[in-house]
Structures are given as structure tokens and as C-alpha cells.
Design a protein around this motif. Structure first.
Motif, PDB file in Angstrom:
ATOM      1  N   UNK A  32       0.855  -1.183   0.000  1.00 46.69           N
ATOM      2  CA  UNK A  32       0.000   0.000   0.000  1.00 46.69           C
ATOM      3  C   UNK A  32       0.892   1.234   0.000  1.00 46.69           C
ATOM      4  N   UNK A  33       0.675   2.098  -0.980  1.00 48.39           N
ATOM      5  CA  UNK A  33       1.362   3.382  -1.045  1.00 48.39           C
ATOM      6  C   UNK A  33       0.359   4.494  -0.792  1.00 48.39           C
ATOM      7  N   UNK A  34       0.776   5.487  -0.042  1.00 52.66           N
ATOM      8  CA  UNK A  34      -0.033   6.676   0.193  1.00 52.66           C
ATOM      9  C   UNK A  34       0.871   7.891   0.013  1.00 52.66           C
ATOM     10  N   UNK A  35       0.475   8.792  -0.885  1.00 59.02           N
ATOM     11  CA  UNK A  35       1.288   9.965  -1.190  1.00 59.02           C
ATOM     12  C   UNK A  35       2.703   9.572  -1.610  1.00 59.02           C
ATOM     13  N   UNK A  36       2.798   8.444  -2.323  1.00 61.95           N
ATOM     14  CA  UNK A  36       4.075   7.999  -2.861  1.00 61.95           C
ATOM     15  C   UNK A  36       4.979   7.272  -1.889  1.00 61.95           C
ATOM     16  N   UNK A  37       4.533   7.093  -0.667  1.00 63.16           N
ATOM     17  CA  UNK A  37       5.347   6.415   0.348  1.00 63.16           C
ATOM     18  C   UNK A  37       4.748   5.057   0.698  1.00 63.16           C
ATOM     19  N   UNK A  38       5.624   4.105   0.975  1.00 65.30           N
ATOM     20  CA  UNK A  38       5.166   2.766   1.349  1.00 65.30           C
ATOM     21  C   UNK A  38       4.632   2.790   2.774  1.00 65.30           C
TER      22      UNK A  38
ATOM     23  N   UNK B  21       4.286  -4.044  -9.054  1.00 66.64           N
ATOM     24  CA  UNK B  21       2.961  -3.545  -9.443  1.00 66.64           C
ATOM     25  C   UNK B  21       2.654  -2.211  -8.771  1.00 66.64           C
ATOM     26  N   UNK B  22       3.117  -2.041  -7.541  1.00 66.54           N
ATOM     27  CA  UNK B  22       2.911  -0.763  -6.863  1.00 66.54           C
ATOM     28  C   UNK B  22       3.645   0.357  -7.608  1.00 66.54           C
ATOM     29  N   UNK B  23       4.818   0.051  -8.133  1.00 71.01           N
ATOM     30  CA  UNK B  23       5.557   1.053  -8.901  1.00 71.01           C
ATOM     31  C   UNK B  23       4.807   1.433 -10.172  1.00 71.01           C
ATOM     32  N   UNK B  24       4.222   0.456 -10.821  1.00 70.71           N
ATOM     33  CA  UNK B  24       3.416   0.740 -12.006  1.00 70.71           C
ATOM     34  C   UNK B  24       2.246   1.644 -11.630  1.00 70.71           C
ATOM     35  N   UNK B  25       1.575   1.318 -10.525  1.00 72.09           N
ATOM     36  CA  UNK B  25       0.451   2.133 -10.077  1.00 72.09           C
ATOM     37  C   UNK B  25       0.870   3.554  -9.750  1.00 72.09           C
ATOM     38  N   UNK B  26       2.011   3.704  -9.079  1.00 69.05           N
ATOM     39  CA  UNK B  26       2.490   5.044  -8.726  1.00 69.05           C
ATOM     40  C   UNK B  26       2.896   5.820  -9.967  1.00 69.05           C
ATOM     41  N   UNK B  27       3.496   5.129 -10.932  1.00 73.17           N
ATOM     42  CA  UNK B  27       3.828   5.759 -12.209  1.00 73.17           C
ATOM     43  C   UNK B  27       2.593   6.386 -12.840  1.00 73.17           C
TER      44      UNK B  27
ATOM     45  N   UNK C 245      -5.511 -10.812  -8.504  1.00 76.34           N
ATOM     46  CA  UNK C 245      -4.365  -9.926  -8.706  1.00 76.34           C
ATOM     47  C   UNK C 245      -4.869  -8.539  -9.079  1.00 76.34           C
ATOM     48  N   UNK C 246      -4.229  -7.502  -8.533  1.00 80.09           N
ATOM     49  CA  UNK C 246      -4.761  -6.164  -8.768  1.00 80.09           C
ATOM     50  C   UNK C 246      -3.718  -5.071  -8.548  1.00 80.09           C
ATOM     51  N   UNK C 247      -3.777  -4.070  -9.426  1.00 83.10           N
ATOM     52  CA  UNK C 247      -3.171  -2.762  -9.164  1.00 83.10           C
ATOM     53  C   UNK C 247      -4.334  -1.791  -9.076  1.00 83.10           C
ATOM     54  N   UNK C 248      -4.509  -1.170  -7.939  1.00 78.32           N
ATOM     55  CA  UNK C 248      -5.608  -0.225  -7.726  1.00 78.32           C
ATOM     56  C   UNK C 248      -5.034   1.159  -7.492  1.00 78.32           C
ATOM     57  N   UNK C 249      -5.565   2.150  -8.187  1.00 79.04           N
ATOM     58  CA  UNK C 249      -5.107   3.526  -8.052  1.00 79.04           C
ATOM     59  C   UNK C 249      -6.300   4.412  -7.716  1.00 79.04           C
TER      60      UNK C 249
ATOM     61  N   UNK D 263      -7.114   8.096  -7.423  1.00 78.12           N
ATOM     62  CA  UNK D 263      -6.506   9.377  -7.797  1.00 78.12           C
ATOM     63  C   UNK D 263      -6.848  10.505  -6.824  1.00 78.12           C
ATOM     64  N   UNK D 264      -7.967  10.380  -6.133  1.00 83.31           N
ATOM     65  CA  UNK D 264      -8.359  11.425  -5.186  1.00 83.31           C
ATOM     66  C   UNK D 264      -7.625  11.289  -3.862  1.00 83.31           C
ATOM     67  N   UNK D 265      -7.528  10.066  -3.366  1.00 87.85           N
ATOM     68  CA  UNK D 265      -6.901   9.828  -2.073  1.00 87.85           C
ATOM     69  C   UNK D 265      -5.397   9.585  -2.185  1.00 87.85           C
ATOM     70  N   UNK D 266      -4.893   9.529  -3.434  1.00 80.91           N
ATOM     71  CA  UNK D 266      -3.456   9.315  -3.681  1.00 80.91           C
ATOM     72  C   UNK D 266      -2.972   8.003  -3.067  1.00 80.91           C
ATOM     73  N   UNK D 267      -3.785   6.988  -3.260  1.00 76.90           N
ATOM     74  CA  UNK D 267      -3.470   5.657  -2.735  1.00 76.90           C
ATOM     75  C   UNK D 267      -3.247   4.689  -3.891  1.00 76.90           C
ATOM     76  N   UNK D 268      -2.229   3.868  -3.752  1.00 69.25           N
ATOM     77  CA  UNK D 268      -1.985   2.753  -4.670  1.00 69.25           C
ATOM     78  C   UNK D 268      -1.958   1.474  -3.847  1.00 69.25           C
ATOM     79  N   UNK D 269      -2.708   0.486  -4.292  1.00 74.49           N
ATOM     80  CA  UNK D 269      -2.705  -0.822  -3.635  1.00 74.49           C
ATOM     81  C   UNK D 269      -2.364  -1.871  -4.681  1.00 74.49           C
ATOM     82  N   UNK D 270      -1.360  -2.677  -4.396  1.00 79.20           N
ATOM     83  CA  UNK D 270      -1.052  -3.795  -5.286  1.00 79.20           C
ATOM     84  C   UNK D 270      -1.211  -5.097  -4.513  1.00 79.20           C
ATOM     85  N   UNK D 271      -1.889  -6.039  -5.129  1.00 80.19           N
ATOM     86  CA  UNK D 271      -2.116  -7.342  -4.515  1.00 80.19           C
ATOM     87  C   UNK D 271      -1.734  -8.418  -5.518  1.00 80.19           C
ATOM     88  N   UNK D 272      -0.831  -9.287  -5.115  1.00 78.98           N
ATOM     89  CA  UNK D 272      -0.456 -10.447  -5.925  1.00 78.98           C
ATOM     90  C   UNK D 272      -1.001 -11.681  -5.234  1.00 78.98           C
ATOM     91  N   UNK D 273      -1.632 -12.553  -6.011  1.00 82.77           N
ATOM     92  CA  UNK D 273      -2.334 -13.695  -5.426  1.00 82.77           C
ATOM     93  C   UNK D 273      -1.997 -14.990  -6.141  1.00 82.77           C
TER      94      UNK D 273
END
Length: 328
Positions: A25-31, A226-232, A287-291, A293-303
Motif C-alpha cells: 500500500x502506497x499513500x502519497x508515494x510512500x510505502x 505492481x505498486x511502482x506501475x500504479x504510482x507511475x 491480482x490487482x493494481x488499484x489507483x 486518484x483522489x486519495x493518492x493511494x496505490x494498492x497492489x495485490x499479488x495472489x
């Protein structure tokens, strides 16, 4: 982060989402959270299924930025002048890149599982897919193609760039983001494919016998990848001060262009769109990359793959965002 809250979250994961291999989970670009389950580690690489489609979307955008592709309104056949269109087959001549990106291209098959068997036995998955494209269906009507379909976009990348998808992705996306995808993976038997789907340690991207990488599945990634892709994407295609893919492409590709009316789901350019809030890359098994845009959250889940998993979007909305949205 309150450890009691995290402990309760992980109890929930182990109880109801037990096939999760790792989550970031990333928030404002931080893990803000990173953990692994099912004997997986940060070094594990898992087949993320249809998340691969969204990687193809980014690569198409990069190819357009570099001038290899002029327009998504180009006819698909423009890239394959040697392909012989069957008599009376006119629909295929009007299919564009945008139709493929938005899942609004028609196909001749009715029962996908039957075609999958022949697909895997074929040496050229791009041509195999081309042979199924068109028919009596209507261009512009949403039809999700989980396996057969996106390979044509891989073929277009090869034709347009003069590179393999693997090399183009490594040079222009993976390496700049610090993502390692080690090699092509080519199956020589059904047993090898089953082993790949269950593996926790294969780093690669599936390709057919002709060396063309899959467009709709077949890539292995970690949650950090995947989190990096989402943050990108959240940062408008920018990474460490370098524009990897244009902000315009990200903006255009993550808004609604088509809709799966049956499930009331919006679709962009190989991204699932949550209008007004964000978008997601979703792959079979959870499996998911979730972005957001309002809350500046990225969630990546590998399953690890199991059929009929619980809805990951519901999991994120109900259990992840309330914990991390106010992190500072």
C-alpha cells in the motif's frame, strides 16, 4: 500505523483472502504497508494474469509517444499487410487499435474455452487471434476477451517498434522503474504451463513459439513491481523526474471508453475504470493494481491462483482505504 489494526487486517486476509501472496500500500508515494503470505517473500514472482493487459496499454502509449504508432484510430491490418483476409470477411478490415484497447472488437468464436485449447497448441498466437477476429459481430460493442484478443496488440508493438515486446518493455518501462523481468517463458507442454501458473519463483513473460509475448496474460511480477506501475500512473507517467509515458496517455487510457453493461463496469484502454475515483488493473485469482486518484493511494495485490476468489475491490474499499487514507 497502529499495530493492532494491522494485526486485525492480517487476520482478515488469512481468513477470507487466504490466497494473497503479497500486498503493498502506497499513500502519497510512500510505502505504508508491505507484507507477504503463503511462504512468499519480496523475491517471489507470481503470474498476475490479466494485469498484463494494462502493461500492454502502457507500452502502446510509450510507442505512440515515440512516434512508432501514429494513432489509435489506425486500422489493425495496416500493421499486417501480408495477412490474407478471408473472402466475405469485411468486418476485420475496419477494426482499429482503439477497438482492441477498449474491448469493442468482434470475434467469431462463441465458447472461449474451446478456442483456448487450439490457442495453446498454435505456434503463432497473433495469427491465431487474427483468424478469430471479425465475423458478424458489431464493432463498438463491448466484448471482454480474457485470453484471445490482446495478443494482436503485442504483434502490433513488434511490427511498429522493430523490437520484441520483452525488449521494448525492458528498455522503456521495466528498467527505468527498477523492475526485473528476467526472460521469455515458452511452454513445451501443458505440464510446464501448469507449473508456471503455480510457481512463486519464475521471473518472465510468456511468449509463443514465434517469440511474441502474450498481450492478455503471462507476465510475472511482485507486489512492489505492481505498486511502482500504479504510482507511475498516479504521477502522470513520471518516475524519478523522467517522463516514462505521457500524462495525456494515462489520462485518456484510464477514463471510460466502453462499458460492460452486464456487470455495469467501465473500461478504458485495458484498464477497469472507477469513474471519478480511479482505476484498476485486474487479473484472475485476485491480482490487482488499484489507483485512487483522489486519495493518492496505490494498492497492489499479488495472489496465488484459486477460482472464484472474493472481490478484491470490495476488500480494498472496506478494509484497506479506511486504514491508510489518513496516513501522513
Amino acid at each position: 500505523m497502529n499495530q493492532e489494526i494491522v494485526t486485525e487486517l492480517e487476520k482478515k486476509i488469512n481468513k477470507d483472502y487466504s490466497n494473497i501472496a503479497g500486498m503493498v500500500v502506497l499513500k502519497d508515494g510512500k510505502t505504508r504497508y508491505e507484507n507477504y503470505f503463503n511462504e512468499c517473500t519480496a523475491a517471489s514472482r507470481i503470474h498476475v494474469y490479466s494485469v498484463t493487459k494494462s502493461m500492454i496499454s502502457i507500452l502502446i502509449g510509450i510507442a505512440m509517444d515515440k512516434g512508432y504508432i501514429k494513432s489509435i484510430n489506425q486500422k489493425v491490418l495496416d500493421f499486417f499487410p501480408d495477412y490474407i483476409v478471408k473472402r466475405r470477411e469485411k468486418t476485420i478490415q475496419n477494426v482499429t487499435l482503439k477497438d482492441l484497447l477498449t474491448m469493442t472488437a468482434p470475434y467469431k468464436y462463441k465458447f472461449a474455452p474451446y478456442t483456448y485449447i487450439k490457442y495453446f497448441m498454435s505456434d503463432d498466437w497473433v495469427k491465431f487471434t487474427f483468424d478469430l477476429l471479425g465475423g458478424k459481430g458489431q464493432i463498438g460493442k463491448f466484448r471482454y476477451t480474457p485470453l484471445v484478443g490482446p495478443d494482436i496488440l503485442s504483434g502490433i508493438l513488434v511490427k511498429a517498434t522493430g523490437q520484441s515486446v520483452f525488449d521494448f518493455a525492458t528498455e522503456n518501462l521495466f528498467s527505468p522503474l527498477g523492475i526485473t523481468v528476467e526472460s521469455n517463458v515458452i511452454f513445451h507442454s501443458a505440464k510446464e504451463q501448469r507449473a508456471f501458473n503455480k510457481s512463486k519463483s519464475i521471473s518472465g513473460w510468456v511468449a509463443d513459439a514465434a517469440g511474441v509475448n502474450t498481450g492478455g496474460w503471462g507476465l510475472t511480477l511482485s507486489p512492489v513491481d505492481m505498486a511502482r506501475i500504479g504510482q507511475l500512473c498516479l504521477d502522470g507517467g513520471m518516475w524519478n523526474g523522467k517522463q516514462i509515458v505521457s500524462a495525456r496517455w494515462i489520462d485518456e487510457g484510464t477514463k471510460e471508453h466502453s462499458r460492460w453493461e452486464k456487470f455495469n463496469l467501465s473500461y478504458g484502454y485495458l484498464w477497469w475504470v472507477e469513474n471519478g475515483n480511479g482505476y484498476a488493473a485486474m487479473g484472475d485469482g485476485g491480482n490487482m493494481i488499484y489507483v485512487n486518484t483522489k486519495k493518492k493511494i496505490v494498492v497492489s495485490i499479488v495472489s496465488l491462483f484459486v477460482p472464484k476468489v472474493k472481490d478484491r475491490m470490495e476488500f480494498i474499499k472496506k478494509y484497506i482505504e479506511p486504514i491508510f487514507e489518513n496516513c501522513v
